[in-house]
Each structure stands twice: as C-alpha cells, then as structure tokens.
Design a protein around this motif. Structure first.
Motif, mmCIF file in Angstrom:
data_model
loop_
_atom_site.group_PDB
_atom_site.id
_atom_site.type_symbol
_atom_site.label_atom_id
_atom_site.label_comp_id
_atom_site.label_asym_id
_atom_site.label_seq_id
_atom_site.Cartn_x
_atom_site.Cartn_y
_atom_site.Cartn_z
ATOM 1 N N ASP A 185 36.562 31.045 43.395
ATOM 2 C CA ASP A 185 35.034 30.699 43.109
ATOM 3 C C ASP A 185 34.013 31.818 43.461
ATOM 4 O OD1 ASP A 185 35.923 28.008 42.545
ATOM 5 O OD2 ASP A 185 35.524 27.546 44.878
ATOM 6 N N VAL A 186 34.520 32.534 44.650
ATOM 7 C CA VAL A 186 33.427 33.539 45.136
ATOM 8 C C VAL A 186 33.548 34.791 44.266
ATOM 9 C CG1 VAL A 186 33.028 35.077 47.035
ATOM 10 C CG2 VAL A 186 33.994 32.530 47.191
ATOM 11 N N PHE A 187 34.922 35.120 43.679
ATOM 12 C CA PHE A 187 35.050 36.449 42.992
ATOM 13 C C PHE A 187 35.477 36.234 41.735
ATOM 14 C CE2 PHE A 187 35.889 36.972 47.639
ATOM 15 C CZ PHE A 187 35.009 37.813 47.971
ATOM 16 N N LEU A 188 35.312 35.411 40.927
ATOM 17 C CA LEU A 188 35.145 35.349 39.637
ATOM 18 C C LEU A 188 34.679 36.278 38.680
ATOM 19 C CD1 LEU A 188 34.522 31.543 38.430
ATOM 20 C CD2 LEU A 188 36.464 32.813 38.362
ATOM 21 N N ALA A 189 35.344 37.027 37.833
ATOM 22 C CA ALA A 189 35.192 38.146 37.346
ATOM 23 C C ALA A 189 34.392 38.169 35.872
ATOM 24 C CB ALA A 189 35.861 39.317 36.937
ATOM 25 N N ASP A 190 34.816 36.736 34.991
ATOM 26 C CA ASP A 190 34.439 36.562 33.742
ATOM 27 C C ASP A 190 33.324 35.776 33.664
ATOM 28 O OD1 ASP A 190 34.580 34.475 31.571
ATOM 29 O OD2 ASP A 190 36.192 35.977 30.829
#
Length: 198
Positions: A161-166
């Motif tokens: 949740d914290v590091f989504l790239a899309d």
C-alpha cells in the motif's frame, strides 16, 4: 472489524477516507498513520503523487527513492518540508531496525528515515523509500472524533500500500484496500466515490 473504531488508531494503520468525507485535502485518500499519541496523530497521504522528481530537490536520494521517483503530496501541513518513509531490507532480528542510522521505527521494518542522514550510511539497508512533501496532522482527540463520525475507515496497512508504483493502482488504492477487508467493510469498496450516486 467495522473499520470505524477509534481504538484501532495506531502507528502503522491506514485511514481510508469514507465517501462522506468531502474535505478536499482528504477526499478519496488513504493515509498511513506514522504516530498516534495523547497529543494527536500524524500521517501521510499515500495516493497523491506529485510531479516534481525527488532528485530535483534531494539530489543525494535520487538513486535510492522508489518509483515513481517524485515527491508525493503527504498532506496540508508544512508542505515545504519532507518526510521519508522507508521499508528496511529484511529479515532483521528484534531491535536491529532501531540500530540503523537515521531510522525511527513505525512498525516492524517500516519507519521514518531522517533525510539528513548520509545516504552512504543507509543505502544498503533501504528496501524501499518514498518522500512526502507535507503531512496530515490532527490535534488531541480530533482524529478519534472523525473516526467516530464515520469520516474514516481504520484498517491494517501492507507494505505494498505504501510503495505502489503503478499510477492506476494509486488512484484505485482506497478501493483496493477496502476490498481485502473482512465482512461488511469490503462492501464499501464498491460504493461510488460520490455518495449522491449511491
């Protein structure tokens, strides 16, 4: 879990804005709580990527920041400042995270990183890193009242949740987070963002 229990408020939890929360600062957001105590709470909005590359303002962190490598809009408070949320590489033994220079644990390997720390001291320990311009803050009892009023759902966070790239996933983060919750809370993921359309 109903998702609207003020007793669930703790560092490392997520706040998902309910459709009834119309404040432009928080409508449609997911906030990671970084600190909750008797004096109030502090967090960062996870799903509002900005356009300014981190490397333009924090050159030293250009190679370490996770994609998308832009400053995220963390909230309406102190927008000229920056907070860095990091996930340390693992596994670690108990207490080892706190020994990392510049790292303050939020929960487990997830924590805040002091951007004044020399990059070379921490680069090898960083698994993921995101930088936020500004933060969200609440005074004593304010967030508890907002949760009781039904403005926020309070749910556990996952590192993804914290590091989504899309970017599409970032826009859809509130629905994605609610959809994986147990019981009635998952049904909220299918509600339209505009409550008038419900």
């Amino acid at each position: 879990m109903t998702g609207a229990d003020p007793d669930d408020l703790a560092a490392g939890m997520l706040l998902v804005a309910a459709p009834t929360l119309l404040d432009g600062n928080f409508s449609g957001t997911v906030v990671l709580l970084l600190d909750v105590n008797a004096d109030g709470a502090l967090g960062v909005v996870l799903n509002r990527p900005g356009t300014l590359p981190v490397g333009h303002v924090l050159e030293a962190w250009r190679e370490v920041v996770s994609e998308p490598a832009v400053l995220f809009e963390g909230g309406p408070v102190e927008q000229q400042g920056a907070l860095a949320v990091t996930l340390l590489r693992g596994p670690w033994s108990a207490g080892e995270e706190s020994a990392q220079p510049g790292f303050r644990e939020v929960v487990g390997r997830l924590g805040l990183l002091d951007l004044d720390t020399p990059v070379e001291l921490v680069a090898g320990a960083i698994g993921r890193l995101r930088v936020f311009a500004g933060y969200a803050g609440w005074g004593r009892g304010q967030l508890q009242r907002e949760v009781t009023e039904g403005s926020w759902y309070v749910v556990p966070a996952l590192a993804e949740d914290v590091f989504l790239a899309d970017e599409d996933h970032l826009v859809d983060l509130p629905r994605r987070v609610l959809a994986r919750q147990p019981g009635d809370l998952a049904q909220h993921s299918t509600r339209p963002l505009d409550p008038e359309l419900n």
